[in-house]
Design a protein around this motif. Structure first.
Motif, PDB file in Angstrom:
ATOM      1  N   VAL A 186       0.850  -1.191   0.000  1.00  0.00           N
ATOM      2  CA  VAL A 186       0.000   0.000   0.000  1.00  0.00           C
ATOM      3  C   VAL A 186       0.884   1.238   0.000  1.00  0.00           C
ATOM      4  CG1 VAL A 186      -1.827  -1.216   1.243  1.00  0.00           C
ATOM      5  CG2 VAL A 186      -0.166   0.142   2.527  1.00  0.00           C
ATOM      6  N   ASN A 187       0.305   2.334  -0.424  1.00  0.00           N
ATOM      7  CA  ASN A 187       1.016   3.607  -0.390  1.00  0.00           C
ATOM      8  C   ASN A 187       0.821   4.299   0.947  1.00  0.00           C
ATOM      9  OD1 ASN A 187       2.178   3.489  -2.970  1.00  0.00           O
ATOM     10  ND2 ASN A 187       0.283   4.196  -3.923  1.00  0.00           N
ATOM     11  N   ASP A 188       1.704   5.221   1.230  1.00  0.00           N
ATOM     12  CA  ASP A 188       1.746   5.871   2.538  1.00  0.00           C
ATOM     13  C   ASP A 188       0.519   6.735   2.782  1.00  0.00           C
ATOM     14  OD1 ASP A 188       2.792   6.505   4.987  1.00  0.00           O
ATOM     15  OD2 ASP A 188       4.086   8.105   4.227  1.00  0.00           O
ATOM     16  N   SER A 189       0.011   6.661   3.989  1.00  0.00           N
ATOM     17  CA  SER A 189      -1.088   7.498   4.465  1.00  0.00           C
ATOM     18  C   SER A 189      -1.256   7.181   5.936  1.00  0.00           C
ATOM     19  CB  SER A 189      -2.378   7.186   3.703  1.00  0.00           C
ATOM     20  OG  SER A 189      -3.473   7.900   4.233  1.00  0.00           O
ATOM     21  N   ARG A 190      -1.786   8.089   6.687  1.00  0.00           N
ATOM     22  CA  ARG A 190      -1.975   7.814   8.111  1.00  0.00           C
ATOM     23  C   ARG A 190      -2.955   6.658   8.287  1.00  0.00           C
ATOM     24  NH1 ARG A 190      -0.463  10.442  12.553  1.00  0.00           N
ATOM     25  NH2 ARG A 190       0.219  12.219  11.303  1.00  0.00           N
ATOM     26  N   GLY A 191      -2.498   5.607   8.958  1.00  0.00           N
ATOM     27  CA  GLY A 191      -3.327   4.422   9.146  1.00  0.00           C
ATOM     28  C   GLY A 191      -3.221   3.437   8.004  1.00  0.00           C
ATOM     29  N   PHE A 192      -2.570   3.895   6.900  1.00  0.00           N
ATOM     30  CA  PHE A 192      -2.395   3.027   5.730  1.00  0.00           C
ATOM     31  C   PHE A 192      -3.761   2.476   5.286  1.00  0.00           C
ATOM     32  CE2 PHE A 192       1.244   2.005   8.724  1.00  0.00           C
ATOM     33  CZ  PHE A 192       1.928   3.157   8.418  1.00  0.00           C
ATOM     34  N   PHE A 193      -3.860   1.180   5.089  1.00  0.00           N
ATOM     35  CA  PHE A 193      -5.147   0.584   4.730  1.00  0.00           C
ATOM     36  C   PHE A 193      -5.779  -0.129   5.925  1.00  0.00           C
ATOM     37  CE2 PHE A 193      -7.063  -3.554   3.258  1.00  0.00           C
ATOM     38  CZ  PHE A 193      -8.316  -3.025   2.984  1.00  0.00           C
ATOM     39  N   THR A 194      -5.067  -1.086   6.497  1.00  0.00           N
ATOM     40  CA  THR A 194      -5.692  -1.958   7.497  1.00  0.00           C
ATOM     41  C   THR A 194      -6.095  -1.219   8.768  1.00  0.00           C
ATOM     42  OG1 THR A 194      -3.488  -2.609   8.252  1.00  0.00           O
ATOM     43  CG2 THR A 194      -4.566  -4.040   6.640  1.00  0.00           C
ATOM     44  N   SER A 195      -5.177  -0.430   9.340  1.00  0.00           N
ATOM     45  CA  SER A 195      -5.490   0.256  10.598  1.00  0.00           C
ATOM     46  C   SER A 195      -6.592   1.290  10.400  1.00  0.00           C
ATOM     47  CB  SER A 195      -4.242   0.936  11.156  1.00  0.00           C
ATOM     48  OG  SER A 195      -3.263  -0.017  11.498  1.00  0.00           O
ATOM     49  N   ARG A 196      -6.593   1.895   9.236  1.00  0.00           N
ATOM     50  CA  ARG A 196      -7.612   2.907   8.954  1.00  0.00           C
ATOM     51  C   ARG A 196      -8.994   2.274   8.806  1.00  0.00           C
ATOM     52  NH1 ARG A 196      -7.515   6.865   3.586  1.00  0.00           N
ATOM     53  NH2 ARG A 196      -9.777   6.894   3.255  1.00  0.00           N
ATOM     54  N   VAL A 197      -9.071   1.194   8.040  1.00  0.00           N
ATOM     55  CA  VAL A 197     -10.375   0.603   7.729  1.00  0.00           C
ATOM     56  C   VAL A 197     -10.964  -0.131   8.924  1.00  0.00           C
ATOM     57  CG1 VAL A 197     -11.524  -1.145   6.301  1.00  0.00           C
ATOM     58  CG2 VAL A 197      -9.997   0.518   5.246  1.00  0.00           C
ATOM     59  N   ILE A 198     -10.115  -0.798   9.722  1.00  0.00           N
ATOM     60  CA  ILE A 198     -10.666  -1.532  10.862  1.00  0.00           C
ATOM     61  C   ILE A 198     -11.303  -0.580  11.878  1.00  0.00           C
ATOM     62  CG2 ILE A 198      -8.604  -1.582  12.350  1.00  0.00           C
ATOM     63  CD1 ILE A 198      -9.316  -4.498  12.972  1.00  0.00           C
ATOM     64  N   LEU A 199     -10.806   0.644  11.952  1.00  0.00           N
ATOM     65  CA  LEU A 199     -11.416   1.605  12.871  1.00  0.00           C
ATOM     66  C   LEU A 199     -12.820   1.999  12.434  1.00  0.00           C
ATOM     67  CD1 LEU A 199      -8.429   3.901  13.912  1.00  0.00           C
ATOM     68  CD2 LEU A 199      -9.606   2.166  15.277  1.00  0.00           C
ATOM     69  N   GLU A 200     -13.115   1.877  11.155  1.00  0.00           N
ATOM     70  CA  GLU A 200     -14.484   2.141  10.698  1.00  0.00           C
ATOM     71  C   GLU A 200     -15.440   1.088  11.261  1.00  0.00           C
ATOM     72  OE1 GLU A 200     -15.466   4.822   9.109  1.00  0.00           O
ATOM     73  OE2 GLU A 200     -13.401   5.557   9.088  1.00  0.00           O
ATOM     74  N   PHE A 201     -15.002  -0.146  11.324  1.00  0.00           N
ATOM     75  CA  PHE A 201     -15.780  -1.222  11.932  1.00  0.00           C
ATOM     76  C   PHE A 201     -16.028  -0.925  13.405  1.00  0.00           C
ATOM     77  CE2 PHE A 201     -14.936  -5.459  14.170  1.00  0.00           C
ATOM     78  CZ  PHE A 201     -16.248  -5.885  14.137  1.00  0.00           C
ATOM     79  N   ALA A 255      -6.565  -5.330  -1.311  1.00  0.00           N
ATOM     80  CA  ALA A 255      -7.677  -4.969  -0.435  1.00  0.00           C
ATOM     81  C   ALA A 255      -8.363  -6.211   0.115  1.00  0.00           C
ATOM     82  CB  ALA A 255      -8.681  -4.103  -1.191  1.00  0.00           C
ATOM     83  N   ASN A 256      -8.666  -7.151  -0.756  1.00  0.00           N
ATOM     84  CA  ASN A 256      -9.387  -8.346  -0.323  1.00  0.00           C
ATOM     85  C   ASN A 256      -8.551  -9.199   0.622  1.00  0.00           C
ATOM     86  OD1 ASN A 256     -11.728  -7.758  -1.778  1.00  0.00           O
ATOM     87  ND2 ASN A 256     -11.015  -8.821  -3.609  1.00  0.00           N
ATOM     88  N   VAL A 257      -7.320  -9.468   0.237  1.00  0.00           N
ATOM     89  CA  VAL A 257      -6.456 -10.310   1.078  1.00  0.00           C
ATOM     90  C   VAL A 257      -6.146  -9.609   2.397  1.00  0.00           C
ATOM     91  CG1 VAL A 257      -4.178 -11.381   1.243  1.00  0.00           C
ATOM     92  CG2 VAL A 257      -5.477 -11.547  -0.882  1.00  0.00           C
ATOM     93  N   GLY A 258      -5.824  -8.320   2.333  1.00  0.00           N
ATOM     94  CA  GLY A 258      -5.508  -7.583   3.546  1.00  0.00           C
ATOM     95  C   GLY A 258      -6.671  -7.530   4.514  1.00  0.00           C
ATOM     96  N   GLY A 272      -5.768  -9.662   7.633  1.00  0.00           N
ATOM     97  CA  GLY A 272      -5.239  -8.689   8.570  1.00  0.00           C
ATOM     98  C   GLY A 272      -6.224  -8.147   9.581  1.00  0.00           C
ATOM     99  N   ILE A 273      -7.471  -7.902   9.142  1.00  0.00           N
ATOM    100  CA  ILE A 273      -8.401  -7.205  10.039  1.00  0.00           C
ATOM    101  C   ILE A 273      -9.718  -7.944  10.228  1.00  0.00           C
ATOM    102  CG2 ILE A 273      -7.381  -4.938   9.677  1.00  0.00           C
ATOM    103  CD1 ILE A 273      -9.542  -4.299   7.651  1.00  0.00           C
ATOM    104  N   TRP A 325     -16.525 -15.185   4.326  1.00  0.00           N
ATOM    105  CA  TRP A 325     -17.553 -15.569   3.357  1.00  0.00           C
ATOM    106  C   TRP A 325     -17.750 -14.516   2.274  1.00  0.00           C
ATOM    107  CZ3 TRP A 325     -21.785 -12.584   2.339  1.00  0.00           C
ATOM    108  CH2 TRP A 325     -22.164 -11.636   3.289  1.00  0.00           C
ATOM    109  N   THR A 326     -17.325 -13.297   2.534  1.00  0.00           N
ATOM    110  CA  THR A 326     -17.502 -12.216   1.557  1.00  0.00           C
ATOM    111  C   THR A 326     -16.466 -12.250   0.440  1.00  0.00           C
ATOM    112  OG1 THR A 326     -16.047 -10.656   2.731  1.00  0.00           O
ATOM    113  CG2 THR A 326     -18.374 -10.720   3.394  1.00  0.00           C
ATOM    114  N   GLY A 327     -15.325 -12.918   0.688  1.00  0.00           N
ATOM    115  CA  GLY A 327     -14.234 -12.891  -0.272  1.00  0.00           C
ATOM    116  C   GLY A 327     -13.349 -11.666  -0.143  1.00  0.00           C
ATOM    117  N   GLY A 328     -13.630 -10.823   0.837  1.00  0.00           N
ATOM    118  CA  GLY A 328     -12.820  -9.620   1.033  1.00  0.00           C
ATOM    119  C   GLY A 328     -13.653  -8.361   0.877  1.00  0.00           C
ATOM    120  N   VAL A 329     -13.068  -7.252   1.277  1.00  0.00           N
ATOM    121  CA  VAL A 329     -13.827  -6.016   1.436  1.00  0.00           C
ATOM    122  C   VAL A 329     -14.361  -5.472   0.103  1.00  0.00           C
ATOM    123  CG1 VAL A 329     -11.804  -4.484   1.320  1.00  0.00           C
ATOM    124  CG2 VAL A 329     -13.771  -3.835   2.730  1.00  0.00           C
TER     125      VAL A 329
END
Length: 719
Positions: A496-511, A656-659, A663-664, A669-673
């Motif tokens: 992933v490219n740089d950003s605060r929270g990147f992908f996994t940490s950012r998206v899991i907080l939405e959950f 996105a799907n694998v991560g 990761g989070i 069953w969804t196959g990823g996000v």
């Protein structure tokens, strides 16, 4: 004979049939195989009088890789009849082989998984190489399927209903050669290919009238049929146990497998095969298996083949790694590195802390020795590669450093700067930060091109994902090295490219935020947790935020808001924030590490949700439907993943799907996000319509991004 099966008949009448599909790197139950298998059996039957027996083996490194997942993934409800016919055709051919009246032996030279092991089960005897390359089992349930080539029917008759279900079918476990012999999945082991074939010939000579146990007069199902008193105490509880294991989440494959096994055990062999085909075809033609195959097989395969690795750089492997910080994450990184053969310098501010970090590896290895998964000699070798220290000079010559200290940018920069003079030229310099921008941390490095993020997940020894974060100045060469290092230590890398929270940490907080918002709306906390687990999340959101600690979640929130404001944006206030602040500031319940969060804790273990939540937040709102609660969590993550893709944080749909799954904990069953968006009822248009409905009910945060709306209008899926 055919282009998949070769035929060699020796002077003694033993026919060796060798599988070798010229169009594939591994033999699979492809359309060509399905077409040619009956023709092979026709020839064997026609020459029966001149045949003493048959050996089935492979010219590939694997014996047989199983079903053609691409073929199965494309099947829809309209293909049900054809899928049933395909399954019945394969089983009819294997049944004819089984009833040949001549001994048939499987000579298993490599992995025999799924359909491969089903072929072996249709043989009367199984000889396997005593090799690390041999894996035996029926893992179909892990892909949303069940063994439909006779595997369900035969294993139940071979081992008995309860044993087959509990040890083989419902676990999807893959057995090593030694384990397969111990469990009775194979009958012999051989040192090499020649010995394997010789053993097969000897068995044929000594067993001219071989038959399967279930085809012999007087056969009885081991352990009894479902109506036997011996199974009355356990069998009726299995559906409840499956549901408990899945925490109420979708578990169609396991439920269908249980039904097929139990129903098949009550009828004759051929009728059981029909039952098996019906259930298997239903799963193959369903959406869930297609999702799981995409997210758990094809997307990881694309990543493993180097889809995210820059081309043009030679393969790289690290030899010596310095891990800065011997806490939980640093200790775990040291363990997986040493296990992979790297020399590890584990540095902390005191020798006591560094030694405790090595102790983590000692405990894991002690358990592995006790369980027979490793030897004392292997344990000693791994531990011998870990050197706890306080002397930064021990880093001399290292070609990899992973910083794993506390999430404070200045502390991280100091730790990194201290080690730089001792590293080998061209060393990869990495931070294990979970949220801090890599580009900012690169200030500590003399050459930012060498700096990258390696975001491990806890516990490191069990979590397969490694999120590689590319800073603004990270070079492609460093990225290529990082991808190779990930593979070297047994991790599945996403980039992933740089950003605060990147992908996994950012998206899991939405959950997490959506769950907190529901609590703030007065929904009972138990209902919030049930909504999450019944949606397929491995753990409730409130339990998760307790593990992370509410204080950390709030720190990440404030760092993110500060970063957004610095760039000129004013972040919208999320309704979760008030709940988070009140839990920490007013109620004094910051999470599990403090012994008090949304849950109560006794001796460090969860002891139920805190009863005070009802008084603090109401907990009497039953007006929000369960499906809305579930989809608020799922949609919150999916919509933010789309925003990550739009902004360039995500580089690919596969990442996105694998991560999200590895990761989070996004539901498997969804196959990823992003596959979840693809497969939503009505496709992307249906997802957009539902997102707008949620936005109208619960807030603008569910408004679909313009890019999603545009895709929905053209019908373009996330691929």
């Amino acid at each position: 004979m055919t282009d998949i099966f070769s035929w060699n008949q020796d002077a003694g009448g033993v026919v060796t049939v060798t599988m070798d599909d010229p169009t594939q790197s591994a033999n699979t139950m492809s359309e060509r195989f399905i077409e040619q298998l009956p023709r092979l059996v026709d020839r064997i039957e026609a020459g029966r009088d001149e045949i003493a027996g048959v050996i089935v083996t492979s010219a590939k490194e694997t014996f047989f890789a199983g079903g053609d997942l691409g073929l199965m993934m494309r099947a829809t409800r309209d293909d049900y009849a054809g899928t049933r016919a395909m399954l019945d055709g394969v089983k009819a051919a294997l049944r004819r082989l089984e009833l040949l009246g001549r001994p048939v032996v499987a000579a298993i030279n490599g992995a025999a998984l799924g359909g491969g092991y089903e072929i072996a089960l249709a043989c009367h005897h199984r000889v396997a190489l005593d090799s690390r390359a041999v894996k035996v089992g029926l893992p179909e349930v892990t892909l949303g399927l069940l063994p439909g080539g006779g595997g369900t029917t035969r294993t139940v008759r071979m081992f008995g209903l309860q044993t087959a279900l509990e040890k083989l079918l419902l676990t999807g476990r893959q057995f090593s050669a030694a384990e397969a012999l111990e469990q009775g999945l194979v009958d012999e082991l051989a040192a090499d290919r020649e010995a394997m074939l010789a053993s097969a010939r000897r068995w044929i000579t000594g067993n001219p009238d071989a038959r399967q146990p279930w085809d012999r007069p007087g056969y009885r199902l081991p352990g009894g049929t479902p109506s036997s008193p011996a199974l009355w105490a356990t069998l009726p509880t299995m559906p409840a146990l499956l549901r408990k294991k899945a925490q109420g989440g979708p578990n169609q494959a396991a439920e269908s497998l249980l039904s097929a096994a139990v129903e098949g055990a009550q009828v004759d062999f051929d009728s059981a095969q029909v039952v098996e085909s019906r259930y298997c075809a239903d799963l193959i033609c369903g959406q869930v298996s297609a999702n799981i195959i995409q997210g758990m097989f094809f997307d990881p395969q694309a990543i493993k083949k180097g889809a995210s690795r820059p081309a043009g750089y030679p393969p790289h492997s690290a030899g010596k790694v310095v891990v800065l910080g011997a806490g939980m994450m640093g200790a775990g990184i040291a363990y997986v590195s040493a296990k992979a053969g790297l020399d590890v310098v584990l540095k902390d501010v005191s020798i006591e802390a560094a030694t405790r970090g090595k102790g983590y590896s000692e405990r894991l290895l002690d358990k592995a020795v006790a369980a027979g998964r490793t030897t004392p000699e292997q344990r000693a070798a791994v531990l011998g590669r870990i050197r706890p220290t306080v002397d930064i000079g021990d880093a001399r010559g290292a070609d990899l450093v992973v910083e794993a200290v506390f999430e404070d940018p200045e502390l991280k920069k100091r730790a990194i700067a201290e080690v730089l003079p001792y590293l080998a030229a061209g060393a990869v310099v990495a931070s294990n930060t979970s949220t801090l921008p890599i580009t900012d941390l690169a200030d500590a490095v003399r050459d930012p091109a060498d700096f990258i993020g390696l975001h491990f997940f806890s516990p490191v020894d069990r979590m397969r994902l490694l999120e590689i974060v590319v800073g603004e100045k990270t070079s492609d060469e460093t990225l290529a090295k990082a991808v190779d290092i990930a593979r070297q230590i047994g991790k599945t890398p996403i980039v992933v490219n740089d950003s605060r929270g990147f992908f996994t940490s950012r998206v899991i907080l939405e959950f997490v935020n959506e769950a907190l918002a529901l609590v703030g709306e007065g929904v009972p906390a138990a209902s919030v947790e049930q909504a999450a687990t019944q949606a397929g999340y491995p753990v409730g959101a409130l339990a998760l935020v307790d593990e992370l600690t509410l204080t950390l979640a709030r720190t990440i929130r404030e760092q993110t808001r500060a970063g957004q404001r610095a760039s000129g944006a004013e972040p919208p206030i999320h309704p979760a924030w008030g709940v988070l602040d009140r839990m920490v500031d007013e109620l004094g319940r910051p999470g599990r590490s403090s012994g008090a969060g949304f849950y109560q804790y006794q001796d460090g273990r969860k002891a139920g949700l805190w009863p005070g939540l009802r008084d603090a937040f109401g907990g009497r709102n039953t007006d929000i439907p369960l499906v809305d609660m579930q989809e608020r969590m799922l949609f919150a993550e999916a919509l933010d993943a789309i925003r990550c893709l739009d902004s360039g944080v995500l580089r690919s749909v596969a990442d996105a799907n694998v991560g999200s799954i590895l990761g989070i904990g996004f539901p498997v069953w969804t196959g990823g996000v992003l596959q979840y968006v693809n497969q939503y009822e009505g496709g992307l248009s249906g997802f957009v319509a539902r997102a707008r409905e949620l936005a109208g009910r619960y807030g603008e945060r569910f408004t679909p991004p313009p890019s999603l709306v545009a895709r929905a209008e053209t019908g373009e899926l996330y691929r």
